[in-house]
Design a protein around this motif. Structure first.
Motif: not given
Length: 96
Positions: A59-61, A28-31, A64-65
């Motif tokens: 924003l989707l990946f 998710r962070f890398v994406s 954080f939220v």
């Protein structure tokens, strides 16, 4: 930037396998980072539709939220985005 499409697609498809939770957070962070850079790159190239698409994916990946879609829906999203990245890789390769 095009060189990142296939490795990112592979990372997303690997999410279909049972992996430790930390892998999904890393993906998710890398994406998010790669999609944000792609959105900026398409902004500079004045391609608004791809800029908006990659901005929305960033924003989707983002980790954080978290967006709670459930494992099944995330699998669908991962496969759809991976297919889109591969298609865009080959389409862009023929244009450039």
């Amino acid at each position: 930037m095009r060189k990142l499409y296939i490795p990112l697609a592979a990372l997303l498809l690997l999410c279909l396998a049972p992996m430790p939770y930390g892998y999904y957070t890393l993906v998710r962070f890398v994406s998010m980072v790669i999609f944000a850079v792609m959105a900026y790159d398409y902004h500079k190239k004045e391609q608004a539709s791809l800029m908006v698409a990659f901005g929305a994916l960033a924003l989707l990946f983002q980790p954080f939220v978290k967006v709670a879609l459930g494992r099944c829906m995330w699998n669908v999203v991962d496969v759809a985005v991976a297919i889109g990245l591969i298609a865009l890789f080959f389409r862009r390769e023929n244009v450039e």
